[in-house]
Motif scaffolding. Structure first.
Motif, mmCIF file in Angstrom:
data_model
loop_
_atom_site.group_PDB
_atom_site.id
_atom_site.type_symbol
_atom_site.label_atom_id
_atom_site.label_comp_id
_atom_site.label_asym_id
_atom_site.label_seq_id
_atom_site.Cartn_x
_atom_site.Cartn_y
_atom_site.Cartn_z
ATOM 1 N N ASN A 19 0.840 -1.198 0.000
ATOM 2 C CA ASN A 19 0.000 0.000 0.000
ATOM 3 C C ASN A 19 0.875 1.249 0.000
ATOM 4 O O ASN A 19 1.946 1.268 0.599
ATOM 5 C CB ASN A 19 -0.910 0.041 1.240
ATOM 6 C CG ASN A 19 -1.946 -1.059 1.209
ATOM 7 O OD1 ASN A 19 -2.348 -1.481 0.137
ATOM 8 N ND2 ASN A 19 -2.355 -1.529 2.368
ATOM 9 N N GLN A 20 0.386 2.288 -0.666
ATOM 10 C CA GLN A 20 1.137 3.541 -0.684
ATOM 11 C C GLN A 20 0.534 4.529 0.301
ATOM 12 O O GLN A 20 -0.683 4.705 0.355
ATOM 13 C CB GLN A 20 1.129 4.140 -2.092
ATOM 14 C CG GLN A 20 1.927 3.294 -3.076
ATOM 15 C CD GLN A 20 2.384 4.091 -4.275
ATOM 16 O OE1 GLN A 20 1.713 5.008 -4.709
ATOM 17 N NE2 GLN A 20 3.541 3.738 -4.816
ATOM 18 N N VAL A 21 1.421 5.134 1.104
ATOM 19 C CA VAL A 21 0.994 6.140 2.079
ATOM 20 C C VAL A 21 1.649 7.457 1.706
ATOM 21 O O VAL A 21 2.877 7.534 1.571
ATOM 22 C CB VAL A 21 1.425 5.734 3.511
ATOM 23 C CG1 VAL A 21 1.037 6.822 4.518
ATOM 24 C CG2 VAL A 21 0.804 4.397 3.900
ATOM 25 N N GLN A 22 0.839 8.470 1.499
ATOM 26 C CA GLN A 22 1.381 9.784 1.151
ATOM 27 C C GLN A 22 1.574 10.595 2.426
ATOM 28 O O GLN A 22 0.612 11.068 3.028
ATOM 29 C CB GLN A 22 0.438 10.514 0.183
ATOM 30 C CG GLN A 22 1.051 11.781 -0.357
ATOM 31 C CD GLN A 22 0.592 12.083 -1.778
ATOM 32 O OE1 GLN A 22 0.304 11.190 -2.562
ATOM 33 N NE2 GLN A 22 0.555 13.348 -2.114
ATOM 34 N N ALA A 23 2.830 10.744 2.865
ATOM 35 C CA ALA A 23 3.125 11.466 4.105
ATOM 36 C C ALA A 23 3.152 12.972 3.865
ATOM 37 O O ALA A 23 2.707 13.746 4.704
ATOM 38 C CB ALA A 23 4.456 10.991 4.680
ATOM 39 N N LEU A 24 3.704 13.370 2.722
ATOM 40 C CA LEU A 24 3.715 14.789 2.336
ATOM 41 C C LEU A 24 3.163 14.882 0.927
ATOM 42 O O LEU A 24 3.563 14.113 0.052
ATOM 43 C CB LEU A 24 5.142 15.361 2.366
ATOM 44 C CG LEU A 24 5.880 15.348 3.710
ATOM 45 C CD1 LEU A 24 7.317 15.818 3.526
ATOM 46 C CD2 LEU A 24 5.165 16.221 4.741
ATOM 47 N N SER A 25 2.252 15.828 0.711
ATOM 48 C CA SER A 25 1.674 15.896 -0.629
ATOM 49 C C SER A 25 2.154 17.100 -1.434
ATOM 50 O O SER A 25 2.334 17.010 -2.632
ATOM 51 C CB SER A 25 0.151 15.868 -0.569
ATOM 52 O OG SER A 25 -0.331 16.869 0.285
#
Length: 253
Positions: A19-25
């Motif tokens: 799974n991909q987690v976007q910490a900073l967008s």
């Protein structure tokens, strides 16, 4: 401009399930030399990820960080630790002191790694130790001193290299209220002398001493507050109000 953060994005792929987690967008801001900036946001807002990238401990998925015009992404892995040591000072919540080293040797550590001569290390240490009120602690070991004294030792280690930027990660997190007051007073003095400080904190009290507060939400800069002519008490109230809005998920005017 001392620090420029441009369109930072950081995506982690979890080890299990991919799974991909976007910490900073999309984080962009700049810090001028001599500024004292606090970064706030709820857990999961991206504060720690941002600090790790600024500390060159992690690399962004895209975007760039420039310190005095030098892109951190352009520095090779071989040179990054020397760059970090020469340009950045670190103050951590849990002090990161070595128990087998005296207070003096803990403070000297970054200079030893940089190959400094002992005479120069002593010459740099003496005024700093006096200023921080720790000369009588230098021969002691971390397990013999209080939390507040440990944090003063950590601050001494951070500034002895004359860094361009101090990065502080929850610096008051492990301190009692008296030691917190003392540390925040010390940060204020260092900043008044021209030291640039960037502090990540959950503490409204700590943030209210900064000249500017950036609020992160969902990996982006959501709002910022400038202290200007406000007192610490007025800044405290404004920060509290903004965090209430953040928690409610509303827009901030």
């Amino acid at each position: 401009m001392l620090l420029e953060v441009k369109n930072l994005k950081k995506i982690y792929t979890t080890r299990f399930g991919g799974n991909q987690v976007q910490a900073l967008s999309n984080v962009s801001f700049s810090v001028e030399e001599g500024e004292y900036v606090a970064i706030m946001g709820e857990s999961g807002s991206g504060k720690t990820t941002l600090l790790n990238i600024l500390a060159s401990l992690d690399r962004p998925t895209s975007g760039d960080v420039l310190l005095s015009g030098v892109s951190l992404l352009s520095i090779s892995e071989k040179e990054i630790s020397a760059f970090r040591r020469d340009n950045l000072g670190f103050v951590f919540q849990d002090f990161n002191l070595l128990d087998t080293f005296s207070v003096r040797d803990n403070i000297f550590l970054p200079l030893v790694l940089a190959g400094c001569r002992y005479e120069e290390m002593e010459a740099r240490l003496n005024p700093i130790a006096k200023r921080l009120g720790i000369p009588e602690l230098l021969a002691k070991f971390p397990y013999e001193i209080s939390g507040g004294q440990k944090q003063r030792t950590a601050v001494a280690r951070a500034i002895i290299t004359k860094p361009q930027l101090i990065l502080a990660d929850e610096p008051t997190g492990a301190l009692d209220s008296r030691a917190t007051e003392s540390l925040l007073g010390l940060f204020g003095e260092l900043n008044a002398d021209g030291q640039t400080i960037l502090m990540v904190t959950h503490s409204v009290k700590a943030a209210s001493h900064a000249g500017r507060v950036l609020f992160l939400r969902d990996g982006e800069v959501f709002h910022q507050l400038y202290k200007g002519a406000m007192t610490v008490e007025e800044m405290f109230a404004r920060i509290s109000d903004t965090l209430t809005v953040l928690a409610a998920g509303g827009e901030n005017g």
